[in-house]
Design an enzyme around this catalytic site. Structure first.
Site, PDB file in Angstrom:
ATOM      1  N   THR A  14       0.878  -1.170   0.000  1.00  0.00           N
ATOM      2  CA  THR A  14       0.000   0.000   0.000  1.00  0.00           C
ATOM      3  C   THR A  14       0.914   1.219   0.000  1.00  0.00           C
ATOM      4  OG1 THR A  14      -1.765  -1.131   1.170  1.00  0.00           O
ATOM      5  CG2 THR A  14      -1.788   1.269   1.234  1.00  0.00           C
TER       6      THR A  14
ATOM      7  N   LYS B 137      -7.303   1.323  -2.864  1.00  0.00           N
ATOM      8  CA  LYS B 137      -6.888   0.873  -1.538  1.00  0.00           C
ATOM      9  C   LYS B 137      -7.120   1.969  -0.508  1.00  0.00           C
ATOM     10  CE  LYS B 137      -5.236  -1.764   1.679  1.00  0.00           C
ATOM     11  NZ  LYS B 137      -3.902  -2.356   1.731  1.00  0.00           N
TER      12      LYS B 137
ATOM     13  N   LYS C 164       0.261   4.907   8.551  1.00  0.00           N
ATOM     14  CA  LYS C 164       0.880   5.299   7.282  1.00  0.00           C
ATOM     15  C   LYS C 164      -0.171   5.403   6.184  1.00  0.00           C
ATOM     16  CE  LYS C 164       2.218   2.130   4.699  1.00  0.00           C
ATOM     17  NZ  LYS C 164       1.706   1.278   3.598  1.00  0.00           N
TER      18      LYS C 164
END
Length: 296
Positions: A100, A175, A243
């Site tokens: 990701t 995502k 993150k």
């Protein structure tokens, strides 16, 4: 090309990467691997995977190179760094990034790949450690459609919900949609569990009633039971979720989009990070609500 004819490089043997790499070995591919910590890769080496000291050494031996690392900075390093693989991969190689990361970095990798006669897909996944172990990951893919079609047999080994989303970077954008939905959803899951405990209810019975109704979600079905057992070990690390939320917030700001639920969720997870819980799973958010699980 059939899997048993492919030489696949896999960089990043973590909680999810190890299971994904193992599926590729079991499907007949010849696997070439690199990880910062060799000890974590020993099980794969015992299964026949070939170990390399750097991504640069790994690359020339591969038809396909897969990456599954922690942060965009890690991805930059294994691709473009001094010992990165982009400089030594042979023309015709296909790069598949399962990390990701950011849409911007996905596009940068594709541009560099094209100049070197290679192909690239950004293919972030969802489903956590369980989805990786059971080969039931959702895989969101960006890049050229023809390249996606060529690599579908690899994706089929790793997941069940595989969707081509569009041009380079599209997989990463999807995502972000996934992580945004999970972020506020985890607040709801943990608050529901905290409420049920405060009300003196049986948590297992509560889940049996609400997990199949309108409140149902993957997090409620798969992570809430772990909370009830006091299991806060990672299927997906808090540090990586923070993150991801940061990437989503940055991208939203570029689009002049305000996402208050996401901002709240990130602030809650940052509280856990300050308590030293970065290595716990995302379900550890419950610790903010239940005093008996507070970590000082």
């Amino acid at each position: 090309m059939k899997l048993n004819d492919l030489h696949i490089g896999f960089i990043g043997i973590g909680v999810m990467g190890k299971s994904m790499a193992k599926h590729l070995i079991n499907a007949g591919a010849t696997l070439h691997i690199y990880n910062r910590t060799k000890e974590k890769a020993m099980e794969l080496i015992e299964l026949g995977a070939k170990w390399y000291e750097t991504p640069k050494e790994l690359a020339p031996n591969c038809d396909v190179i897969c990456t599954m690392v922690g942060y965009p900075a890690d991805l930059e390093e294994v691709v473009f760094g001094e010992n990165g693989f982009i400089q030594s991969a042979k023309p015709g190689t296909t790069l598949i990034d399962f990390t990701t990361s950011t849409p911007t970095l996905a596009k940068k990798i594709e541009e560099e790949a094209i100049t070197r006669g290679m192909k690239s897909l950004d293919a972030p996944v969802s489903g956590g450690d369980l989805g990786a172990r059971e080969a039931k990951l959702a895989i969101m893919v960006g890049g050229e459609k023809a390249t996606f079609d060529e690599m579908i047999h690899i994706f089929n080994v790793l997941g069940q919900n595989i969707v081509y989303q569009g041009k380079s970077g599209s997989g990463q954008h999807v995502k972000m949609c996934n992580q945004i939905a999970i972020a506020s959803g985890m607040l709801g899951v943990c608050e529901a569990l905290a409420y049920s405990k405060a009300a003196g209810l049986d948590g297992e019975k509560v889940l049996s009633s609400i997990s199949t109704g309108a409140a149902g979600s993957w997090s409620l079905s798969n992570l809430a039971p772990r909370v009830l057992k006091g299991d806060f070990e990672p299927g997906f690390y808090i540090k990586h979720f923070i993150k991801d939320m940061g990437i989503a917030i940055d991208e939203a700001e570029k689009m002049k989009l305000n996402l208050p639920g996401l901002l709240l969720a990130k602030s809650c997870y940052e509280e856990l990070s300050k308590k030293g819980l970065d290595e716990k799973g995302t379900q550890a958010l419950y610790m903010l609500y239940d005093p008996s699980h507070h970590v000082q």
